[in-house]
Write a protein that holds these residues in place. Sequence first.
Motif, PDB file in Angstrom:
ATOM      1  N   THR A  33      40.577  33.644  55.042  1.00 38.08           N
ATOM      2  CA  THR A  33      40.611  33.515  53.691  1.00 38.08           C
ATOM      3  C   THR A  33      42.320  33.764  52.947  1.00 38.08           C
ATOM      4  OG1 THR A  33      38.469  33.976  52.946  1.00 38.08           O
ATOM      5  CG2 THR A  33      40.298  33.354  51.505  1.00 38.08           C
ATOM      6  N   VAL A  34      43.220  33.557  52.898  1.00 38.27           N
ATOM      7  CA  VAL A  34      44.211  34.024  52.181  1.00 38.27           C
ATOM      8  C   VAL A  34      44.984  33.848  51.060  1.00 38.27           C
ATOM      9  CG1 VAL A  34      46.877  33.362  52.243  1.00 38.27           C
ATOM     10  CG2 VAL A  34      45.479  32.725  54.496  1.00 38.27           C
ATOM     11  N   ILE A  35      44.385  34.762  50.302  1.00 42.73           N
ATOM     12  CA  ILE A  35      45.172  35.491  48.698  1.00 42.73           C
ATOM     13  C   ILE A  35      46.517  35.159  48.380  1.00 42.73           C
ATOM     14  CG2 ILE A  35      44.114  36.398  46.997  1.00 42.73           C
ATOM     15  CD1 ILE A  35      42.073  37.518  48.366  1.00 42.73           C
ATOM     16  N   ASP A  36      46.830  33.528  48.282  1.00 40.35           N
ATOM     17  CA  ASP A  36      48.108  33.849  47.461  1.00 40.35           C
ATOM     18  C   ASP A  36      48.433  35.011  46.695  1.00 40.35           C
ATOM     19  OD1 ASP A  36      48.979  32.155  49.802  1.00 40.35           O
ATOM     20  OD2 ASP A  36      47.909  30.221  48.959  1.00 40.35           O
ATOM     21  N   SER A  37      47.307  34.583  45.782  1.00 40.18           N
ATOM     22  CA  SER A  37      47.754  35.373  44.266  1.00 40.18           C
ATOM     23  C   SER A  37      46.755  35.656  44.151  1.00 40.18           C
ATOM     24  CB  SER A  37      48.306  34.646  43.312  1.00 40.18           C
ATOM     25  OG  SER A  37      48.582  35.207  41.956  1.00 40.18           O
ATOM     26  N   ILE A  38      46.530  37.458  43.776  1.00 38.63           N
ATOM     27  CA  ILE A  38      45.003  37.803  43.861  1.00 38.63           C
ATOM     28  C   ILE A  38      44.789  37.693  41.978  1.00 38.63           C
ATOM     29  CG2 ILE A  38      43.896  40.313  43.280  1.00 38.63           C
ATOM     30  CD1 ILE A  38      45.405  40.647  45.780  1.00 38.63           C
ATOM     31  N   SER A  39      45.522  38.141  41.412  1.00 40.76           N
ATOM     32  CA  SER A  39      45.951  37.962  39.636  1.00 40.76           C
ATOM     33  C   SER A  39      45.936  36.392  39.058  1.00 40.76           C
ATOM     34  CB  SER A  39      47.363  38.387  39.418  1.00 40.76           C
ATOM     35  OG  SER A  39      48.158  37.467  39.644  1.00 40.76           O
ATOM     36  N   LYS A  40      46.327  35.211  39.986  1.00 39.41           N
ATOM     37  CA  LYS A  40      45.648  33.912  39.489  1.00 39.41           C
ATOM     38  C   LYS A  40      44.808  33.975  40.040  1.00 39.41           C
ATOM     39  CE  LYS A  40      50.917  33.294  38.493  1.00 39.41           C
ATOM     40  NZ  LYS A  40      51.634  32.495  39.086  1.00 39.41           N
ATOM     41  N   LYS A  41      44.438  34.627  41.047  1.00 36.11           N
ATOM     42  CA  LYS A  41      42.693  33.630  42.103  1.00 36.11           C
ATOM     43  C   LYS A  41      43.396  32.671  42.671  1.00 36.11           C
ATOM     44  CE  LYS A  41      39.936  35.680  37.921  1.00 36.11           C
ATOM     45  NZ  LYS A  41      38.491  36.039  36.821  1.00 36.11           N
ATOM     46  N   LYS A  42      44.554  32.467  43.253  1.00 37.75           N
ATOM     47  CA  LYS A  42      44.366  31.587  44.438  1.00 37.75           C
ATOM     48  C   LYS A  42      44.423  31.902  45.482  1.00 37.75           C
ATOM     49  CE  LYS A  42      47.963  28.838  42.629  1.00 37.75           C
ATOM     50  NZ  LYS A  42      49.409  28.696  42.580  1.00 37.75           N
ATOM     51  N   MET A  43      43.385  31.203  46.602  1.00 37.27           N
ATOM     52  CA  MET A  43      43.265  31.062  48.137  1.00 37.27           C
ATOM     53  C   MET A  43      43.038  30.106  48.468  1.00 37.27           C
ATOM     54  SD  MET A  43      39.305  33.164  47.424  1.00 37.27           S
ATOM     55  CE  MET A  43      38.608  31.849  47.090  1.00 37.27           C
ATOM     56  N   THR A  44      43.002  30.537  49.989  1.00 43.27           N
ATOM     57  CA  THR A  44      42.683  29.289  50.757  1.00 43.27           C
ATOM     58  C   THR A  44      41.540  29.347  52.171  1.00 43.27           C
ATOM     59  OG1 THR A  44      45.030  28.513  49.881  1.00 43.27           O
ATOM     60  CG2 THR A  44      43.911  27.687  52.168  1.00 43.27           C
ATOM     61  N   LYS A  45      40.537  28.252  51.701  1.00 39.39           N
ATOM     62  CA  LYS A  45      39.606  29.526  52.627  1.00 39.39           C
ATOM     63  C   LYS A  45      39.891  27.998  54.553  1.00 39.39           C
ATOM     64  CE  LYS A  45      35.771  31.318  50.266  1.00 39.39           C
ATOM     65  NZ  LYS A  45      35.140  30.711  50.250  1.00 39.39           N
ATOM     66  N   SER A  46      40.493  28.840  55.537  1.00 37.98           N
ATOM     67  CA  SER A  46      40.073  27.872  56.811  1.00 37.98           C
ATOM     68  C   SER A  46      39.464  28.868  58.004  1.00 37.98           C
ATOM     69  CB  SER A  46      41.563  28.198  56.902  1.00 37.98           C
ATOM     70  OG  SER A  46      41.865  26.979  58.269  1.00 37.98           O
ATOM     71  N   ALA A  47      39.319  27.555  58.184  1.00 42.16           N
ATOM     72  CA  ALA A  47      38.164  28.102  59.543  1.00 42.16           C
ATOM     73  C   ALA A  47      39.310  28.604  60.500  1.00 42.16           C
ATOM     74  CB  ALA A  47      38.108  27.197  60.599  1.00 42.16           C
TER      75      ALA A  47
END
Length: 159
Positions: A33-47
């Motif tokens: 999981t790459v969290i682009d912004s913790i404060s904005k709750k933006k993340m991308t999950k990837s195998a």
Amino acid sequence: MKLASLFVLIPLSLMSVSAMAGVAEVKGKTQCTVIDSISKKKMTKSACTYTGAIGGASTYGIENMDYKLKNGKKYSTVNDATFDFGDDGRVKNLVEQVSLNGKPGELVHIRMKTFKVVSETAMDNLREAQSAELDNGILKCFRAIKNKDTAFCTPIVMD
């Protein structure tokens, strides 16, 4: 002490130190999981796949991992720790040197649903209770010291 005695004692002492330490190479697949912004709750999950080494001794531990996401992006994490054990068997005097992609970082645990950092005390309580939340509700995250709003995360227990 005679020189001949040193030639006997030094190898024996090295063998006793190495007998208490171990390192294992690991590899496998998991979900990153790459969290682009913790404060904005933006993340991308990837195998992703991983290779690395995990090891330690009675007062030392190391985890050095290389991850490759499905999109080809790569992440490298290091957690190098020294510690002692108290009379109660708990870790004390923990000193960690953490890096993410070769830059100084820190290791934190983040709840997937709320993006809140979980304190070490709360993590200790979850571990003692053997909570199922450790398997699927909390991520182990590395974040750079310079940008604490982003993080690279994996499950606490990897596949």
